[in-house]
Design an enzyme around this catalytic site. Structure first.
Site, short mmCIF file in Angstrom:
data_model
loop_
_atom_site.label_atom_id
_atom_site.label_comp_id
_atom_site.label_asym_id
_atom_site.label_seq_id
_atom_site.Cartn_x
_atom_site.Cartn_y
_atom_site.Cartn_z
N HIS A 68 3.77 -6.92 -3.57
CA HIS A 68 4.37 -7.47 -2.13
C HIS A 68 3.20 -8.19 -1.58
O HIS A 68 2.24 -7.18 -1.25
CB HIS A 68 5.21 -6.43 -1.65
CG HIS A 68 6.40 -5.90 -2.52
ND1 HIS A 68 6.81 -4.63 -2.40
CD2 HIS A 68 7.22 -6.77 -2.81
CE1 HIS A 68 7.78 -4.44 -3.13
NE2 HIS A 68 8.42 -5.73 -3.44
N GLU A 86 1.64 -6.17 1.45
CA GLU A 86 0.92 -4.74 1.29
C GLU A 86 -0.22 -4.93 0.62
O GLU A 86 -0.51 -5.11 -0.91
CB GLU A 86 2.24 -4.05 0.01
CG GLU A 86 3.40 -3.78 0.82
CD GLU A 86 4.38 -3.33 0.09
OE1 GLU A 86 4.18 -2.93 -1.44
OE2 GLU A 86 5.65 -3.43 0.22
N HIS A 101 1.44 -0.16 -4.01
CA HIS A 101 2.38 -0.66 -2.70
C HIS A 101 1.80 -0.03 -1.65
O HIS A 101 0.84 0.79 -1.50
CB HIS A 101 3.77 -0.41 -3.08
CG HIS A 101 4.32 -1.12 -4.26
ND1 HIS A 101 5.19 -2.22 -4.14
CD2 HIS A 101 3.93 -1.01 -5.59
CE1 HIS A 101 5.41 -2.73 -5.29
NE2 HIS A 101 4.85 -2.20 -6.25
N GLU A 132 2.65 4.56 -3.35
CA GLU A 132 2.99 4.10 -2.28
C GLU A 132 1.61 4.50 -1.37
O GLU A 132 1.61 5.69 -1.28
CB GLU A 132 4.11 4.33 -1.34
CG GLU A 132 5.17 4.00 -2.17
CD GLU A 132 5.57 2.59 -1.80
OE1 GLU A 132 4.97 2.06 -0.71
OE2 GLU A 132 6.43 1.87 -2.41
#
Length: 653
Positions: free
Chosen positions: A251, A254, A383, A475
């Site tokens: 993404h 990110e 991410h 994450e």
């Protein structure tokens, strides 16, 4: 803005890059600083007075210079000097101070014994090789006054290396480091796409014995998807050496994962050279592939806003407005639909033909082709937006349940991989860590993806169901686009976790499946009793099966060969993969009705069947030198049956 100002300056100065006529004081004319006349000036050594070139490593220069500037004022008022003064802004700091120092060596070459010493052509050529792509990124031609053949001399002519002093300072900085504590000098800043490409290429060139860069394709807007690889034999798959991949910036907004992977590449290179035994062991026993940015187009959009203004969605998708982590084939639905069938496979599931009629991003296609071309064992996709490690399945086993525990056949191994990263991270598994809204302290920083939130078409599910590779999603934190002051602290939090994750590939079992003559058998199947997920052997017959501790019944089979099973015990204390080889004997091949009704290998091997992406890649040359396009796989079927192909197929030919 800088480009506009430069263009206006050049327009006003006309097509000639000449300095305007100057009127100067008689005292300045006598001192040689300027001239009111047009007579040829006598070449003379003089003190350096160019403020932008005060660190070139010498104090005397000569006018007229190589470019024909007769005085210092001529040089300072010329377009070349202006370009050097704004080049940092034009290129976002990329290739500077290198270009500035080389440019200064042309504008004000060193003078010794009333003789001008030209800069070295080899330095110019090396600089242009490193920095040409940076100029291409801003659609700017290479500066004419840095023409390596025109203004530079060969090494045999006693030339001057304008970058020697800069390199000496870098060597001195490295020599000041303690040999007992190997350390790497990394600039913890955000990198533009051009800076990222340059850093990765320079890192690979610096450590060419253990590293290389290669492109797996291009983004929608034509930017390279550049991978840097680390191995003791770069570019080759070594027998029994596992392959690991790390992917960042899927993404575009990110960006922390992207920067961490760029730092990791520099760290691996420098630490290997400095003799760090841990890094040397990793690279000598593992082939590591790093794709720092899977979505460089989205990053451009997010970076234009900056970390303060960048929202949670601006720049997330690619240039086609496609979320790349929803764009992979939804094999999880296929798995759920067919898992009760005794005949249907639950691994290496083929890509449904209907997938190719949807909108497939070039970035997705490039990564799928990459995943299929290398026998990856495990992977991590980095991410941002939370602080947790999730693992497959990401799509719920009940389509109407958005948060439902949906384990794979390798639930224990996936939890172990997730735990490896979370526990090695500085704060991810702590109970008192501030989270971003979700409550993950109860699970110590890991979670099943579908239990968190469900979505189809994810990259991790695709890896698991289509290949041998097991991928987790990391994450990295609440702030998707952290400020530069946070980059070094984040590197410290994640460095150990990244290294531990790479090392964790050496778990479970590995081995080679051979025939009685010692030849490796490609695409042999390795199955484990109680785990309905098989893996296949690589080109040379080698395999890697990630397994948790315990006793396992492992079976190797291949078409046309005997079936061999072994009982394997993996103790909890084992810190490396156990070696389990198989020797299979040839047996008569019996026809199997399942091969007709439930084809596996043929459908898995077929990729991009309608030539949506590579319709022109398989052309052949007929007599006379004319290229002839190969017919698609379905052409012979319609030709033999006498039925005309439908229009929706013909339009892809």
């Amino acid at each position: 803005m800088l480009l506009r100002l430069l263009g206006l300056f050049l327009a006003l100065s006309g097509s000639c890059w000449c300095a305007p006529q100057q009127t100067c004081h008689p005292e300045d004319e006598l001192s040689g600083r300027c001239s009111n006349g047009v007579t040829e000036a006598t070449p003379t050594c003089t003190e350096m007075h160019l403020s932008y070139c005060n660190d070139v490593g010498y104090t005397r220069t000569m006018f007229p210079n190589i470019l024909g500037h007769r005085t210092r004022m001529d040089a300072e008022s010329g377009a070349e000097y202006l370009l050097l003064s704004v080049i940092h802004g034009l290129l976002n700091g990329e290739c500077s101070p290198d270009i500035r120092l080389v440019g200064c060596s042309v504008l004000a070459s060193p003078c010794r014994d009333n003789k001008m010493i030209k800069p070295c052509r080899s330095t110019c050529e090396a600089l242009r090789k490193d920095c040409a792509h940076t100029f291409e990124a801003i659609r700017m031609a290479w500066p004419y006054f840095l023409d390596c053949d025109r203004f530079f001399a060969s090494d045999r002519e006693g030339c001057f290396d304008p970058l020697a002093a800069l390199r000496a300072r870098q060597v001195q900085a490295r020599s000041s480091l303690s040999p007992d504590k190997p350390s790497t000098i990394i600039q913890f800043t955000h990198t533009t796409n051009s800076q990222m490409y340059s850093l990765l290429k320079r890192t690979a060139a610096k450590c060419s014995h253990i590293s290389r860069v290669y492109s797996i394709g291009r983004s929608t807007e034509g930017r390279d998807l550049l991978v840097i690889e680390f191995s003791n034999n770069p570019g080759q798959h070594d027998l029994l050496e596992p392959e690991v991949k790390l992917i960042g910036n899927m993404h575009g907004n990110e960006v922390l994962g992207r920067e961490l992977l760029i730092y990791l590449a520099q760290y691996l290179c420098s630490e290997y050279t400095l003799g760090n035994p841990r890094v040397q062991t990793i690279i000598n026993t593992t082939r590591v592939h790093i794709l720092a940015s899977m979505n460089p187009d989205g990053y451009e959009l997010a970076a234009a806003e900056g970390h303060l203004l960048n929202g949670w969605t601006h720049g997330r998708t690619n240039a086609q407005n496609i979320d790349l982590n929803r764009n992979f084939p939804d094999l999880t639905s296929v798995f759920y639909r067919n898992r009760r069938s005794r005949h249907y496979r639950t691994d290496h599931i083929p890509i449904p033909d209907g997938y190719w009629f949807g909108k497939v991003a070039p970035e997705t296609f490039a990564v799928m082709k990459w995943i299929r071309s290398i026998p990856f064992v495990q992977s991590a996709s980095l991410h941002g937006g939370e602080l947790v490690v999730s693992y497959p399945f990401d799509y719920s086993r009940h389509p109407h349940e958005e948060r439902m525990f949906s384990p794979t056949q390798d639930e224990r191994v996936f939890k172990q991989l997730a735990r490896t990263y979370a526990d090695a991270h500085a704060t991810m598994s702590n109970n008192d860590t501030d989270r971003c809204g979700a409550i993950f302290y109860r699970t110590k920083g890991i979670i099943n993806g579908a239990l968190w939130y469900s979505f189809p078409g994810g990259m991790s599910d695709f890896n698991y169901l289509h290949t041998n590779c097991l991928e987790i999603t990391v994450e990295l934190g609440c702030d998707k686009f952290p400020s530069e002051v946070e980059l070094y602290p984040e590197w410290k939090r994640n460095k150990e976790a990244l290294l531990s994750f790479i090392e964790s590939v050496h778990r479970g079992i590995k081995g080679v499946v051979k025939d009685v003559h010692g030849n490796g058998i490609k695409d042999a199947t390795i199955s484990v009793k109680g785990i309905r997920k098989d893996i296949t052997t690589a080109e040379g017959g080698d395999y890697w099966r990630l397994l948790s501790a315990g006793t396992h019944i492992v079976t190797a089979t291949a078409k046309g060969y005997s079936r061999v099973s072994k009982r394997v015990h993996l103790p909890h204390s084992l810190n490396k993969a156990g070696r389990v080889d198989f020797v299979l004997k040839k047996v008569p091949l019996k026809p199997d009705i399942d091969d007709h009704f439930f084809p596996t290998t043929d459908t898995w091997d077929r990729f991009d069947p309608y030539n949506e992406f590579e319709r022109y890649s398989e052309s052949s040359v007929v007599e006379g030198g004319t290229e002839r396009q190969e017919k698609p796989w379905w052409w012979s079927y319609f030709s033999q049956s006498g039925i005309s192909p439908p229009n929706w197929l013909l339009r892809n030919v």
